[in-house]
Design a protein around this motif. Structure first.
Motif, PDB file in Angstrom:
ATOM      1  N   THR A 259       0.846  -1.190   0.000  1.00  0.00           N
ATOM      2  CA  THR A 259       0.000   0.000   0.000  1.00  0.00           C
ATOM      3  C   THR A 259       0.888   1.248   0.000  1.00  0.00           C
ATOM      4  N   ALA A 260       0.265   2.390  -0.289  1.00  0.00           N
ATOM      5  CA  ALA A 260       1.006   3.650  -0.273  1.00  0.00           C
ATOM      6  C   ALA A 260       1.596   3.903   1.101  1.00  0.00           C
ATOM      7  N   ARG A 261       0.864   3.556   2.127  1.00  0.00           N
ATOM      8  CA  ARG A 261       1.344   3.737   3.505  1.00  0.00           C
ATOM      9  C   ARG A 261       2.564   2.857   3.782  1.00  0.00           C
ATOM     10  N   GLU A 262       2.496   1.609   3.356  1.00  0.00           N
ATOM     11  CA  GLU A 262       3.629   0.702   3.564  1.00  0.00           C
ATOM     12  C   GLU A 262       4.860   1.170   2.800  1.00  0.00           C
ATOM     13  N   LEU A 263       4.638   1.650   1.591  1.00  0.00           N
ATOM     14  CA  LEU A 263       5.756   2.194   0.805  1.00  0.00           C
ATOM     15  C   LEU A 263       6.349   3.417   1.502  1.00  0.00           C
ATOM     16  N   ALA A 264       5.483   4.289   2.015  1.00  0.00           N
ATOM     17  CA  ALA A 264       5.951   5.488   2.710  1.00  0.00           C
ATOM     18  C   ALA A 264       6.765   5.110   3.946  1.00  0.00           C
ATOM     19  N   ASP A 265       6.349   4.066   4.650  1.00  0.00           N
ATOM     20  CA  ASP A 265       7.104   3.600   5.814  1.00  0.00           C
ATOM     21  C   ASP A 265       8.519   3.159   5.422  1.00  0.00           C
ATOM     22  N   LEU A 266       8.657   2.683   4.192  1.00  0.00           N
ATOM     23  CA  LEU A 266       9.973   2.267   3.683  1.00  0.00           C
ATOM     24  C   LEU A 266      10.736   3.426   3.038  1.00  0.00           C
ATOM     25  N   GLY A 267      10.080   4.574   2.959  1.00  0.00           N
ATOM     26  CA  GLY A 267      10.715   5.728   2.322  1.00  0.00           C
ATOM     27  C   GLY A 267      10.636   5.690   0.814  1.00  0.00           C
ATOM     28  N   LEU A 268       9.626   4.992   0.307  1.00  0.00           N
ATOM     29  CA  LEU A 268       9.458   4.836  -1.141  1.00  0.00           C
ATOM     30  C   LEU A 268       8.121   5.412  -1.589  1.00  0.00           C
ATOM     31  N   SER A 269       8.034   5.641  -2.892  1.00  0.00           N
ATOM     32  CA  SER A 269       6.754   5.994  -3.497  1.00  0.00           C
ATOM     33  C   SER A 269       6.570   5.095  -4.712  1.00  0.00           C
ATOM     34  N   ARG A 270       5.366   5.071  -5.238  1.00  0.00           N
ATOM     35  CA  ARG A 270       5.112   4.227  -6.411  1.00  0.00           C
ATOM     36  C   ARG A 270       6.034   4.587  -7.577  1.00  0.00           C
ATOM     37  N   GLY A 271       6.349   5.867  -7.674  1.00  0.00           N
ATOM     38  CA  GLY A 271       7.166   6.336  -8.794  1.00  0.00           C
ATOM     39  C   GLY A 271       8.602   5.857  -8.796  1.00  0.00           C
ATOM     40  N   ASN A 272       9.094   5.424  -7.650  1.00  0.00           N
ATOM     41  CA  ASN A 272      10.483   4.972  -7.641  1.00  0.00           C
ATOM     42  C   ASN A 272      10.653   3.482  -7.327  1.00  0.00           C
ATOM     43  N   ILE A 273       9.610   2.717  -7.513  1.00  0.00           N
ATOM     44  CA  ILE A 273       9.690   1.270  -7.283  1.00  0.00           C
ATOM     45  C   ILE A 273      10.698   0.637  -8.239  1.00  0.00           C
ATOM     46  N   ARG A 274      10.605   0.946  -9.512  1.00  0.00           N
ATOM     47  CA  ARG A 274      11.513   0.320 -10.492  1.00  0.00           C
ATOM     48  C   ARG A 274      12.965   0.682 -10.228  1.00  0.00           C
ATOM     49  N   ALA A 275      13.229   1.946  -9.940  1.00  0.00           N
ATOM     50  CA  ALA A 275      14.605   2.371  -9.667  1.00  0.00           C
ATOM     51  C   ALA A 275      15.145   1.694  -8.411  1.00  0.00           C
ATOM     52  N   THR A 276      14.306   1.563  -7.397  1.00  0.00           N
ATOM     53  CA  THR A 276      14.713   0.913  -6.162  1.00  0.00           C
ATOM     54  C   THR A 276      15.010  -0.561  -6.404  1.00  0.00           C
ATOM     55  N   ALA A 277      14.162  -1.221  -7.170  1.00  0.00           N
ATOM     56  CA  ALA A 277      14.382  -2.634  -7.497  1.00  0.00           C
ATOM     57  C   ALA A 277      15.654  -2.801  -8.309  1.00  0.00           C
ATOM     58  N   TYR A 278      15.871  -1.894  -9.260  1.00  0.00           N
ATOM     59  CA  TYR A 278      17.081  -1.953 -10.088  1.00  0.00           C
ATOM     60  C   TYR A 278      18.328  -1.803  -9.222  1.00  0.00           C
ATOM     61  N   ASP A 279      18.308  -0.814  -8.331  1.00  0.00           N
ATOM     62  CA  ASP A 279      19.439  -0.603  -7.422  1.00  0.00           C
ATOM     63  C   ASP A 279      19.692  -1.841  -6.567  1.00  0.00           C
ATOM     64  N   SER A 280      18.621  -2.445  -6.095  1.00  0.00           N
ATOM     65  CA  SER A 280      18.727  -3.608  -5.229  1.00  0.00           C
ATOM     66  C   SER A 280      19.372  -4.794  -5.946  1.00  0.00           C
ATOM     67  N   VAL A 281      18.999  -5.015  -7.188  1.00  0.00           N
ATOM     68  CA  VAL A 281      19.476  -6.188  -7.920  1.00  0.00           C
ATOM     69  C   VAL A 281      20.812  -5.929  -8.616  1.00  0.00           C
ATOM     70  N   TYR A 282      20.941  -4.799  -9.279  1.00  0.00           N
ATOM     71  CA  TYR A 282      22.124  -4.534 -10.090  1.00  0.00           C
ATOM     72  C   TYR A 282      23.157  -3.651  -9.397  1.00  0.00           C
ATOM     73  N   GLY A 283      22.756  -2.953  -8.347  1.00  0.00           N
ATOM     74  CA  GLY A 283      23.691  -2.169  -7.585  1.00  0.00           C
ATOM     75  C   GLY A 283      23.986  -0.794  -8.140  1.00  0.00           C
ATOM     76  N   THR A 284      23.377  -0.403  -9.224  1.00  0.00           N
ATOM     77  CA  THR A 284      23.583   0.932  -9.799  1.00  0.00           C
ATOM     78  C   THR A 284      22.263   1.531 -10.214  1.00  0.00           C
ATOM     79  N   ARG A 285      22.217   2.811 -10.296  1.00  0.00           N
ATOM     80  CA  ARG A 285      20.989   3.519 -10.658  1.00  0.00           C
ATOM     81  C   ARG A 285      20.760   3.422 -12.166  1.00  0.00           C
ATOM     82  N   GLN A 286      19.537   3.115 -12.556  1.00  0.00           N
ATOM     83  CA  GLN A 286      19.158   3.042 -13.966  1.00  0.00           C
ATOM     84  C   GLN A 286      18.956   4.458 -14.482  1.00  0.00           C
ATOM     85  N   GLU A 287      19.567   4.759 -15.618  1.00  0.00           N
ATOM     86  CA  GLU A 287      19.411   6.083 -16.239  1.00  0.00           C
ATOM     87  C   GLU A 287      18.054   6.141 -16.935  1.00  0.00           C
ATOM     88  N   ALA A 288      17.345   7.247 -16.743  1.00  0.00           N
ATOM     89  CA  ALA A 288      16.014   7.406 -17.341  1.00  0.00           C
ATOM     90  C   ALA A 288      16.108   7.886 -18.767  1.00  0.00           C
TER      91      ALA A 288
END
Length: 75
Positions: free
Chosen positions: A46-75
């Motif tokens: 939920t939005a609340r759960e994401l906020a508790d993690l310091g995330l928003s829906r808009g940065n889910i993909r970037a966060t997942a990318y950082d987690s798996v690949y270790g670098t920020r994906q260029e937009a």
């Protein structure tokens, strides 16, 4: 004798190259699966759960990318 030895070295070099390629592909597939799983799991929060993690829906993909690949994906 030297020619035969060189032929064996070349063949084993190609075999090692093929094994390395297969290993690289397998690693890429595993990372892609981990990325998709992370995106899917974060998307179910939920939005609340994401906020508790310091995330928003808009940065889910970037966060997942950082987690798996270790670098920020260029937009």
């Amino acid at each position: 004798m030297i020619i035969a030895s060189n032929a064996l070295i070349r063949r084993s070099g190609h075999a090692n190259g093929a094994a390395a390629l297969i290993g690289n592909v397998a690693q890429a597939v595993a990372r892609r699966r981990a990325y998709r799983k992370t995106v899917n799991e974060l998307s179910q929060l939920t939005a609340r759960e994401l906020a508790d993690l310091g995330l928003s829906r808009g940065n889910i993909r970037a966060t997942a990318y950082d987690s798996v690949y270790g670098t920020r994906q260029e937009a």
